[in-house]
Motif scaffolding. Structure first.
Motif, PDB file in Angstrom:
ATOM      1  N   ASN A  84      -3.304  -4.191  10.312  1.00 32.06           N
ATOM      2  CA  ASN A  84      -2.697  -4.337   8.996  1.00 32.06           C
ATOM      3  C   ASN A  84      -2.913  -3.087   8.141  1.00 32.06           C
ATOM      4  O   ASN A  84      -3.672  -3.094   7.167  1.00 32.06           O
ATOM      5  CB  ASN A  84      -3.279  -5.579   8.303  1.00 32.06           C
ATOM      6  N   ARG A 109      -1.112  -6.400   1.482  1.00 31.56           N
ATOM      7  CA  ARG A 109       0.187  -6.058   2.068  1.00 31.56           C
ATOM      8  C   ARG A 109       1.297  -6.919   1.480  1.00 31.56           C
ATOM      9  O   ARG A 109       2.333  -6.417   1.040  1.00 31.56           O
ATOM     10  CB  ARG A 109       0.151  -6.265   3.592  1.00 31.56           C
ATOM     11  N   GLU A 128      -4.331  -9.010   3.996  1.00 30.16           N
ATOM     12  CA  GLU A 128      -2.958  -9.480   4.075  1.00 30.16           C
ATOM     13  C   GLU A 128      -2.346  -9.635   2.683  1.00 30.16           C
ATOM     14  O   GLU A 128      -1.154  -9.351   2.476  1.00 30.16           O
ATOM     15  CB  GLU A 128      -2.899 -10.800   4.855  1.00 30.16           C
ATOM     16  N   ARG A 181      -3.226 -11.584  10.610  1.00 27.90           N
ATOM     17  CA  ARG A 181      -2.394 -10.451  11.046  1.00 27.90           C
ATOM     18  C   ARG A 181      -3.260  -9.300  11.568  1.00 27.90           C
ATOM     19  O   ARG A 181      -4.163  -8.835  10.879  1.00 27.90           O
ATOM     20  CB  ARG A 181      -1.535  -9.968   9.878  1.00 27.90           C
TER      21      ARG A 181
END
Length: 401
Positions: free
Chosen positions: A340, A284, A281, A337
């Motif tokens: 991803n 990202r 995450e 999440r």
């Protein structure tokens, strides 16, 4: 039009602490946005993904026939990161032989214990400190020590590399510049000096190998699988810089993100098994690499816009990572999440092959730091950022413990 100045505004140092509102403006302006200098800027996830996998798009800056926000043309053959197949595939394959599968499948995993030990040593040195700089005291020493061990650089020489690296990385920056002549000259000199050092070190290992990648390169038994001296210099310089520079940003951005979001910090402290997903995450949400340039071999149509052959196309990877058409609530940091598929390591044939090592280092670093961050606070927010807009991250991250 304001959209024609988006790249200039994104790369303006004033916006380094938070370029994300400008990325949102970019996505609103359309999948393809022409800039005042004639280059094209793309910030939507699906278009970026398509272009990273499109064989008509070149990574080689030497085929440009139009102005570019990137530095002027290369004076020597670029490293394989900026070459196309089949030459890219040949050099990348040779570079990977001593690093990963199928020829050296245990290289990275064998570093796990070493990375844990280095991390513990760094943490121990921070005990009883009331304030630290996450960059200088932790996020830089860890990956630089790891890449030196992998390549076989003696510990006494590690200090030589910081000035070389800073000069080389500066030449990879993106954005409208008044005059980059001196910067580019310094970068070329640093690249040459680092390459000569690494080739000389490798030659010392010829017929007297030790357990490192430089030894593996020069003692390859098959002459058809050996790098030339020029290729060895370019490849090892690339591996050294790529092997630590982006990981510094990944670790530092991770600490900054968690200190800004104490509820997520507490979540990870209570559930350390979430750490691998949290690293994904972070890749990202706050990626270490924000942009990449590509150049079309031929006129190419993207979302109704024709981009001429030889034109610079800047792919805003960090913008694609926040595209709401691909990610639910993209501006929210969510360690749980699902699905991803970020651009944190790029995509396509140039996907970062050091990704397993970077993930291992980030997990070790954050796993060691998180227990010590529960009472920590930022000494400065936003912190001072590096000049570089493409490799974005804090230059210093002072925190109170």
């Amino acid at each position: 039009m304001d959209s024609e100045t988006l790249l200039a505004r994104i790369t303006d140092y004033e916006n380094r602490p938070n370029p994300y509102p400008l990325y949102a403006e970019l996505r609103e302006a359309g999948p393809v946005v022409r800039q005042a200098d004639g280059s094209y800027l793309i910030g939507t996830y699906h278009e970026i993904a398509a272009l990273l996998h499109d064989p008509r798009m070149s990574a080689d800056p030497r085929i440009r026939t139009a102005p570019s926000p990137y530095p002027s043309g290369e004076t020597v053959k670029p490293p394989f990161l900026r070459l196309d197949d089949p030459e890219h595939h040949r050099l990348r394959t040779l570079a990977m032989r001593p690093f990963g599968p199928p020829h050296s499948p245990g290289r990275v995993d064998a570093m796990r214990g070493e990375i844990t030990r280095i991390t513990k040593d760094l943490i121990e040195e921070l005990r009883d400190r009331k304030q630290i700089d996450v960059v200088d005291d932790f996020a830089y020493p860890l990956p630089i020590t790891v890449i030196c061990r992998l390549l076989g650089v003696p510990r006494k020489d590690e200090s030589l590399f910081q000035a070389w690296t800073d000069a080389i990385v500066a030449t990879a920056d993106i954005g409208p510049e008044e005059d980059t002549t001196e910067r580019d000259r310094t970068g070329r000199q640093a690249r040459q000096e680092m390459g000569l050092y690494l080739v000389d070190l490798a030659e010392q290992r010829r017929d007297r190998p030790t357990d490192d990648m430089l030894s593996a390169f020069v003692n390859e038994p098959d002459p058809t699988l050996r790098l030339s001296q020029e290729e060895l210099a370019e490849t090892t310089v690339l591996l050294f810089i790529a092997g630590h520079e982006t990981t510094v940003n990944l670790i530092t951005n991770g600490v900054l993100t968690l200190l800004r979001q104490p509820e997520q910090l507490d979540h990870l402290r209570r559930e350390p098994d979430l750490l691998p997903r949290a690293v994904e995450e972070l890749l990202r949400y706050e990626p270490p690499v924000h942009m990449r340039e590509r150049v079309p071999h031929a006129d190419i149509d993207i979302a109704g816009t024709t981009i001429p052959q030889g034109t610079s196309v800047v792919l805003a990877l960090a913008s694609g990572n926040r595209d709401p058409r691909r990610f639910h609530e993209p501006d929210r940091f969510d360690p749980t999440r699902p699905d991803n598929q970020h651009f944190g390591f790029g995509s396509g044939i140039h996907l970062c092959y050091g990704a397993p090592l970077a993930r291992l280092e980030a997990e070790a670093a954050l796993g060691a730091l998180i227990p010590h961050l529960s009472t920590a606070s930022l000494a400065q927010d936003p912190p001072p950022y590096r000049q570089n807009a493409m490799l974005r991250g804090p230059r210093h991250l002072p925190i109170h413990l």
